[in-house]
Write an enzyme that holds these catalytic residues in place. Structure first.
Site, PDB file in Angstrom:
ATOM      1  N   GLU A  49       0.828  -1.209   0.000  1.00 20.74           N
ATOM      2  CA  GLU A  49       0.000   0.000   0.000  1.00 20.74           C
ATOM      3  C   GLU A  49       0.863   1.260   0.000  1.00 20.74           C
ATOM      4  O   GLU A  49       0.537   2.243  -0.681  1.00 20.74           O
ATOM      5  CB  GLU A  49      -0.914   0.010   1.229  1.00 20.74           C
ATOM      6  CG  GLU A  49      -1.864  -1.167   1.304  1.00 20.74           C
ATOM      7  CD  GLU A  49      -1.319  -2.334   2.109  1.00 20.74           C
ATOM      8  OE1 GLU A  49      -2.111  -2.990   2.800  1.00 20.74           O
ATOM      9  OE2 GLU A  49      -0.087  -2.580   2.037  1.00 20.74           O
ATOM     10  N   ARG A 204      17.482 -21.897  -9.194  1.00 16.72           N
ATOM     11  CA  ARG A 204      18.171 -21.334 -10.352  1.00 16.72           C
ATOM     12  C   ARG A 204      17.222 -20.568 -11.252  1.00 16.72           C
ATOM     13  O   ARG A 204      16.025 -20.843 -11.300  1.00 16.72           O
ATOM     14  CB  ARG A 204      18.851 -22.458 -11.168  1.00 16.72           C
ATOM     15  CG  ARG A 204      19.940 -23.182 -10.396  1.00 16.72           C
ATOM     16  CD  ARG A 204      20.528 -24.354 -11.164  1.00 16.72           C
ATOM     17  NE  ARG A 204      21.597 -24.995 -10.401  1.00 16.72           N
ATOM     18  CZ  ARG A 204      22.870 -24.635 -10.463  1.00 16.72           C
ATOM     19  NH1 ARG A 204      23.237 -23.661 -11.283  1.00 16.72           N
ATOM     20  NH2 ARG A 204      23.777 -25.257  -9.734  1.00 16.72           N
ATOM     21  N   GLY A 294      13.705 -38.482   0.077  1.00 14.59           N
ATOM     22  CA  GLY A 294      13.123 -39.537  -0.725  1.00 14.59           C
ATOM     23  C   GLY A 294      11.946 -40.214  -0.068  1.00 14.59           C
ATOM     24  O   GLY A 294      11.247 -39.636   0.787  1.00 14.59           O
TER      25      GLY A 294
END
Length: 362
Positions: A49, A204, A294
């Site tokens: 704002e 990246r 994993g």
């Protein structure tokens, strides 16, 4: 022109740069013309704002503000935006959603209305909530928003039996993952992923260059098995290892010399206490965590109901193999009827890969 859509597009530019603050966009309109706009700057700097007011100058008087989140009404690192809007003579404020922060939560809107400023609430509210889903969870629970991201073959494998996983998903999907990394505060993987893939876990740009601002890298590694020469210690940014509270001092010293910060946690059956870890991360103002594998880590996260959102990439390949690695291990459920069913599911094609996104809660 949809001015709230413009405000949302501005807010998206703040994602990944303003945590633990929300990403907010603001547009000032007078006589059908945009006279000022802006988005949240890094913590301690101007809110959306204020940026819009500075852009508009004297043209803010009598203008209508479109803002993606209720203006703050309390003193934090910066003065309250509500008072700045009142002082500038803004005539009307459209806010996509109320701020769930208990310091605001309707008080900002009330302050504007008491000053004679008309308010309208709810325009594109669902989109505004999705944009700040991490902030909403963090500010209401003190815990980070957890995203489980994985890429798997059509037969549900994330790697071959030999551990090879490059590349299951295509370049478009991998580029999308870097966008996810740019927007989160932290990335977490299990130590087995580090041992198998030696990932860099960096965000990246499209060019492949490592960007300046990097998410915190977290390795769940109760036994301190991460190699001192691992890539996670070599890139820019900070690496944290969540280890067992009784980890050998010599091993701990080696990891610290390699560049790791260690958080010592209780562990059970070789797995660190993830609930305690996320509580500590919340105390460090980490609002969002991207879990990238994993299977053992995902199994623990799902078994303990710690995942808020799933982003799964499904590639049209068949890996096969009884010993090939699966996306989610852990205890799982006994019956299909007990399986976790995602809500608010969306499906999108990314070249030849299918991206399935959904939420675990309501």
């Amino acid at each position: 022109m949809d001015y709230m859509e413009r405000a949302l597009s501005l807010a998206r530019q703040a994602l990944g740069h303003v945590s633990p603050n929300p990403a907010v966009g603001a547009v000032l309109v007078r006589d059908g013309v945009i006279v000022g706009e802006g988005f949240t700057q890094p913590p301690g700097s101007d809110h959306a704002e204020i940026m819009a007011l500075k852009h508009a100058g004297s043209k803010a008087r009598g203008a209508t503000l479109y803002v993606t989140l209720e203006p703050c009404c309390h003193f934090g690192r910066t003065p309250p935006c509500s008072r700045a809007l009142i002082a500038a003579g803004v005539a009307e404020v459209h806010l996509a959603m109320l701020d769930p922060n208990i310091l605001v939560s309707g008080k900002g809107r009330m302050e504007l209305e008491q000053a004679g400023i008309k308010t309208v609430t709810g325009e594109r509210e669902a989109e505004a909530k999705e944009l700040n889903e991490a902030y909403i969870k963090y500010i209401t629970t003190g815990l980070p928003f957890v995203i489980a991201k994985f890429a798997m073959s059509l037969d549900g494998k994330i790697a071959t039996a030999s551990g090879d996983s490059r590349w299951i998903s295509g370049k478009v999907a991998r580029d999308y993952v870097h966008e996810l990394r740019k927007n989160v505060d932290a990335i977490i993987v299990g130590v087995n992923t580090v041992l198998a893939d030696d990932p860099q876990l960096t965000a990246r740009a499209d060019s492949g260059e490592v960007i300046g601002r990097q998410p915190l890298r977290i390795i769940a590694d109760a036994q301190g098995r991460t190699p001192a020469g691992a890539w996670v210690f070599k890139g820019p940014g900070h690496t944290l290892l969540a280890v067992d509270e009784n980890l050998d001092k010599t091993r701990a010293c080696t990891l610290e010399q390699a560049g790791a910060e260690l958080i010592r946690l209780p562990s059970k059956e070789g797995l660190v206490d993830l609930k305690t870890l996320f509580k500590l991360l919340g105390q460090r103002q980490v609002t969002s965590v991207l879990a990238e594998g994993g299977g053992q880590l995902f199994g623990s996260l799902f078994d303990q109901s710690l995942v808020d959102k799933v982003v799964a990439f499904i590639s049209p390949i068949i890996i096969g193999g009884t010993d090939a690695r699966m996306a989610v291990a852990g205890r799982g459920v006994d019956k299909v009827s007990q399986a976790l069913r995602l809500r608010k599911v969306s499906i999108k094609m990314l070249d030849q890969d299918v991206m399935v996104t959904g939420y675990t809660g309501v």
